[in-house]
Design an enzyme around this catalytic site. Structure first.
Site, short mmCIF file in Angstrom:
data_model
loop_
_atom_site.label_atom_id
_atom_site.label_comp_id
_atom_site.label_asym_id
_atom_site.label_seq_id
_atom_site.Cartn_x
_atom_site.Cartn_y
_atom_site.Cartn_z
CD GLU A 1 5.76 -8.22 -11.43
OE1 GLU A 1 6.75 -8.19 -12.18
OE2 GLU A 1 5.74 -8.80 -10.32
CG ASP B 1 1.61 0.06 -9.75
OD1 ASP B 1 1.58 -0.19 -8.52
OD2 ASP B 1 0.69 0.65 -10.34
CE LYS C 1 -5.37 11.79 1.66
NZ LYS C 1 -6.66 11.94 2.37
CB THR D 1 2.42 -9.89 -7.31
OG1 THR D 1 2.13 -8.61 -7.91
CG2 THR D 1 3.80 -9.86 -6.69
CD GLU D 2 -1.90 -12.69 -6.68
OE1 GLU D 2 -2.01 -13.83 -6.23
OE2 GLU D 2 -1.14 -11.82 -6.19
CG ASP E 1 -2.01 1.02 1.18
OD1 ASP E 1 -1.78 2.12 0.65
OD2 ASP E 1 -3.10 0.73 1.68
#
Length: 214
Positions: free
Chosen positions: A194, A154, A122, A191-192, A118
């Site tokens: 990715e 990403d 902020k 990964t999913e 994650d």
């Protein structure tokens, strides 16, 4: 995206103790006994649905892997993959990353993977990022001398802030790619997220960082 609740997930996780560690605090300092071998131990913090950690375990049978994920309704998908693969060098933990020091002894882990964490974009949420200094302190504690963190995302902002965090902590950056899928890196397991983001044309950022000698 809203997470779909799976009320049956808790019972399914409990039904497969050969994969899901119910009381990881009791395993601290005993992971080689849990795996019944002396192979290196690699952990993924935030394992999601398990495509990466399961793929790595299948590709590297001489290494033990532990996937850590907080959400029951997510890690149960990783369990499904583990059951299907029928592999003995993979364990899963349904716990918070903040508790790592309760689950691993100093120097018990050989490598940490952080994949598509994650970004917490902020500024006031920076301390929640898995590459923030407080998390680095935990990783350094549980890792072997000169242990490594392998990181993929990403999110350009998260990648840049993470590289800065690694550098500020005094870590050595040994590999940096601003577009992994167009690089000469070998043996990448996606990964999913990715797969999803790369299909959309997003570049995938990857780094390898090493802690200093203790």
């Amino acid at each position: 995206m809203r997470l779909r609740n799976k009320p049956w997930a808790k019972d399914k996780l409990a039904a497969y103790p050969q994969y899901v560690i119910a009381n990881p605090e009791e395993c601290k300092g005993k992971w080689h006994t849990i795996f019944n071998n002396q192979q290196p131990i690699y952990i993924e913090v935030g394992t999601g649905k398990g495509q990466f950690i399961t793929g790595m375990a299948k590709a590297h049978p001489s290494i033990n892997f532990i996937g850590i994920e907080l959400q029951e309704s997510v890690i149960v998908s990783a369990l499904d993959l583990a059951i299907e693969a029928d592999i003995s060098n993979l364990k899963l933990m349904n716990v918070k990353a903040e508790g790592l020091l309760n689950f691993f002894e100093e120097g018990e882990v050989d490598r940490v993977y952080l994949n598509f964490s994650d970004p917490w974009p902020k500024k006031r949420h920076a301390k929640r990022r898995l590459t923030f200094r407080t998390f680095l302190e935990m990783y350094e504690n549980i890792l072997v001398d000169q242990g490594e963190i392998h990181f993929k995302t990403d999110n350009r902002g998260l990648f840049e802030s993470s590289l800065m965090s690694f550098s500020d902590y005094g870590m050595l950056l040994t590999y940096v790619s601003l577009d992994l899928h167009k690089s000469d890196f070998k043996g990448n397991i996606m990964t999913e997220y990715e797969e999803k983001f790369s299909k959309l044309g997003h570049p995938i950022y990857r780094s390898e960082s090493r802690f200093k000698t203790k």
